[in-house]
Design an enzyme around this catalytic site. Structure first.
Site, short mmCIF file in Angstrom:
data_model
loop_
_atom_site.label_atom_id
_atom_site.label_comp_id
_atom_site.label_asym_id
_atom_site.label_seq_id
_atom_site.Cartn_x
_atom_site.Cartn_y
_atom_site.Cartn_z
CG PHE A 105 -22.82 -7.11 62.17
CD1 PHE A 105 -23.87 -6.65 62.97
CD2 PHE A 105 -23.10 -7.69 60.95
CE1 PHE A 105 -25.19 -6.79 62.54
CE2 PHE A 105 -24.41 -7.82 60.51
CZ PHE A 105 -25.45 -7.37 61.31
CD GLN A 106 -25.57 -11.17 61.09
OE1 GLN A 106 -24.96 -11.65 60.14
NE2 GLN A 106 -26.90 -11.05 61.12
#
Lengths: 574, 170
Positions: A105-106
């Site tokens: 994530f990210q």
């Protein structure tokens, strides 16, 4: 460790935006009071604000953003800093080491994405190396040709404990740029300059980057040699605009006298500029008869666009001092030829009054608005930033700078959305100074959200929007090259800038009649807090002088009456 | 201005800090600025000081070659740049592994030519050889050309590694 290293290095301000992958650093920032954190509203704003901070203080600007979108949003600002040689340190969060490469994530490959748009970058994999890397990053950003440096920090590295060993020296093991010019070359340069009948000093952002001393040396050299001086867009302020030896800016929208003098000179001394295509025009026909001396800290700038006769690699400030000493040693002032004919010629070019325009009684001409802005604010020695477009060129033509580090503009990358955050950064660095952002109605909207930043941090920037309801420079090129087909260059559905300013808690002012212009400018300066001026100017005015891209220096258009149609191949080259 | 002048081939040696991403920086420079890479070899040459040597064969006008060297020198991780082509005589070698399959007369002929070229046999089966050949690029090209009629299967080659002649080094 990170905050400690930054503090030791004298960092007092960070422009940033928090997120998951930098929460440990933000927690450390919360616990200290030496470093001020300026919360921006978009990461691009952080990078431009840091550029504005760096350009006015001479210190590197520091940015802190999170991983993934935080880092990718910073890319435009990093590229801008790369092209304009602005020292930045950009700390980016990264997912934990074990997750790198897993599409976490990210997660983004920040070092990979930023490799072509940074001077150097680091992915920190060992916590113990953090202090050394941070010290080294600052050294790299500031030395040689300045530029942005990214330090990518995995979240677990931020948390992990390690012994803090303060680095003894902040150098790089192998990167040691040359700063002092070779004596033999200095000697030849002065021999040429001393014999020149038509010399010119053509100087750029490198003189600004070399520090205020370099600008002083440039002034001394101009006075000793009696040579005319022209500045690039990035170099404005290095030489006092009010001095009679100053010819104004050169290049595509430069003055008649500067471009003609460049074309006809016999010895050209280029200091910290790079023969950019917007400066040279047609390279084949660029200053055909001159002996060209090029002083630059970056060897790769030499002979990149234009073949020069005498390259001197080194720091502009150091070399200008060397040139001054050598000029005296060779007794230049006593032995140089009489420059009166050259100055007479320059005066004849000046008599063309290339910046004149047809003023009107019922509508504010854009040039007029800047003339008045200059007249009414110059005594305050303000910092002026611009966005990109017609207003930028007009500002460069009509706002005179007598000192360096007062002028912030995106020259190389031409980034719309640069000017306002850069002005915020400059205002944070120097809270008591008047900071004006000259903007267009289109470009101000690219980072308008930073009004919120300005209000929160008392950055009392005065935004002067020259509103012509067009992307003016796009429309100008459509006028010149596309038979006036205004494809999508009209700013439809513009916001009410006065109400918009008020919505953010700032003051909004509007002016549309020439008689009210002066009062509005005065009110803008006097009103506390951030102020937005919506200055409604003549809608269809174009920016002259102009030489078309790819044209030679003497083919300058002074007004729209002189425009000739061009073929597609010429248009495609520009 | 960049388009004029004859195209030259140059062998450039770099000493770089052996850190993550250094090769990407060098290659990215060539692709980003539109320069040619004809061959590129890289390996660590000093583990103690963590230095690698990269040898690049590139082509362009003299002005482009000068620009390539200046741009390479600007990379923070690059500590030395040398243009072996203009800095005096140098030796340059490729290594190639060449697999040839065939039987009967063709097999004998391949082996005979290998002997002429001083290629070594590093693998053999009853119907194939892998030859190892060291030499300048032109010699290897010539050998591969000859093998095409004799059952050439595939080739792996290194690109040039090069050093200046004489007692001094980078």
């Amino acid at each position: 460790m990170i905050v400690r290293a930054l503090t030791e290095l004298g960092v007092d301000t960070i422009f940033g935006y928090p997120g998951g992958a930098v929460l440990p650093i933000y927690d450390e920032l919360f616990k200290q009071n030496k470093i001020r954190h300026i919360l921006v509203r978009h990461e691009q704003g952080a990078t431009h604000a840091a550029e504005g901070y760096a350009r006015t203080t001479g210190k590197p600007g520091v940015v802190l953003v999170t991983s993934g979108p935080g880092a990718t949003n910073a890319v435009t600002g990093l590229t801008d800093a790369m092209l304009d040689s602005i020292p930045l340190i950009c700390l980016t969060g990264q997912v934990a080491r074990a997750l790198i490469g897993n599409d976490a994530f990210q997660e983004a490959d920040t070092v990979g994405i930023t490799r072509p748009c940074t001077k150097h970058s680091y992915l920190v994999k060992e916590t113990a190396k953090l202090p050394k890397i941070i010290y080294e990053a600052f050294w790299v950003a500031e030395n040689g040709r300045p530029g942005p440096v990214v330090i990518d920090l995995p979240k677990d590295v931020q948390v992990e404990k390690a012994e803090y060993i303060r680095p003894n020296e902040a150098e790089h093991r192998t990167y040691h740029p040359q700063t002092v010019g070779e004596d033999a070359a200095i000697k030849v340069a002065i021999e040429r300059l001393r014999k020149a009948k038509r010399p010119i000093l053509y100087t750029g952002g490198g003189v600004i980057n070399a520090g205020p001393e370099a600008s002083k040396s440039l002034y001394d050299l101009a006075k000793k040699t009696n040579a005319p001086v022209t500045n690039t867009l990035m170099g404005l302020g290095a030489y006092p605009a009010s001095d009679k030896q100053f010819l104004g800016m050169l290049g595509m929208h430069g003055t008649w006298e500067a471009n003609h003098a460049m074309h006809d000179c016999d010895v050209m001394v280029c200091v910290g500029a790079r023969f950019d295509d917007r400066v040279t025009g047609n390279i084949e026909q660029f200053s055909p008869g001159s002996f060209k001396i090029h002083i630059d800290i970056d060897l790769s700038s030499i002979n990149k666009n234009v073949h020069v006769d005498l390259p001197i690699v080194g720091d502009a400030g150091v070399i200008l001092k060397q040139l001054l000493a050598e000029w005296d040693a060779q007794n230049g002032s006593k032995t140089q030829p009489d420059l009166t004919p050259w100055w007479n010629q320059i005066e004849r070019w000046r008599d063309r009054k290339c910046l004149s325009y047809k003023d009107q009684d019922d509508v504010i001409m854009p040039q007029k608005s800047l003339e008045r802005l200059y007249e009414l604010t110059k005594h305050l020695d303000p910092v002026v930033s611009t966005e990109v477009g017609q207003h930028q060129m007009w500002a460069a033509q009509f706002y005179g700078f007598d000192k360096p580090n007062r002028w912030l503009t995106s020259g190389g990358l031409g980034t719309m959305g640069y000017g306002f955050p850069a002005a915020v950064g400059a205002q944070i660095a120097d809270p008591d100074r008047l900071v004006i952002c000259i903007a267009g109605d289109a470009s101000i909207q690219m980072n308008i959200q930073e009004l919120s930043t300005a209000v929160q941090h008392n950055a009392n920037v005065k935004i002067f929007i020259m509103n012509n309801e067009y992307m003016g420079m796009v429309r100008q090129w459509q006028d010149l090259n596309y038979d006036g087909r205004y494809s999508h260059s009209y700013s439809d559905s513009l916001p009410d800038f006065v109400k918009l300013a008020e919505a953010y808690g700032c003051t909004g002012l509007r002016v549309s009649h020439p008689d009210e212009l002066d009062d509005t400018i005065r009110k803008m300066v006097e009103t506390p807090g951030p102020v937005v001026v919506d200055c409604c100017v003549a809608k269809l005015e174009n920016c002259f002088p102009m030489f078309a891209a790819g044209a030679k220096h003497t083919e300058i258009i002074l007004s729209s009456d002189e425009i000739e149609p061009k073929d597609d191949s010429v248009i495609a080259m520009v | 201005m960049n388009e004029t002048g004859t195209i030259e081939h140059h062998t450039i040696s770099l000493i770089v800090d052996n850190e993550a991403g250094v090769l990407a920086r060098v290659i990215g420079l060539f692709s980003g600025r539109g320069y040619n890479i004809e061959s590129l070899t890289v390996a660590e040459v000093d583990s103690e000081s963590q230095r690698s040597r990269i040898t690049i064969v590139t082509s362009g006008t003299r002005m482009i070659i000068e620009q390539i060297k200046a741009q390479l020198d600007r990379i923070v991780s690059v500590s030395k740049v040398a243009d072996l082509t203009i800095e005096g005589p140098h030796v340059s070698r490729d290594i190639a592994l060449i697999k040839v399959a065939g039987e009967g007369e063709k097999r004998v002929e391949a082996l005979r030519l290998a002997d002429v070229f001083r290629a070594r046999v590093v693998d053999s089966t009853s119907c194939s050889f892998v030859f190892e050949l060291t030499g300048q690029a032109g010699k290897i090209d010539a050998f591969i050309e000859l093998m095409k009629d004799l059952g050439l299967v595939e080739v792996a080659r290194t690109g040039a590694v090069a050093l200046s002649r004489g007692a001094t080094g980078l």
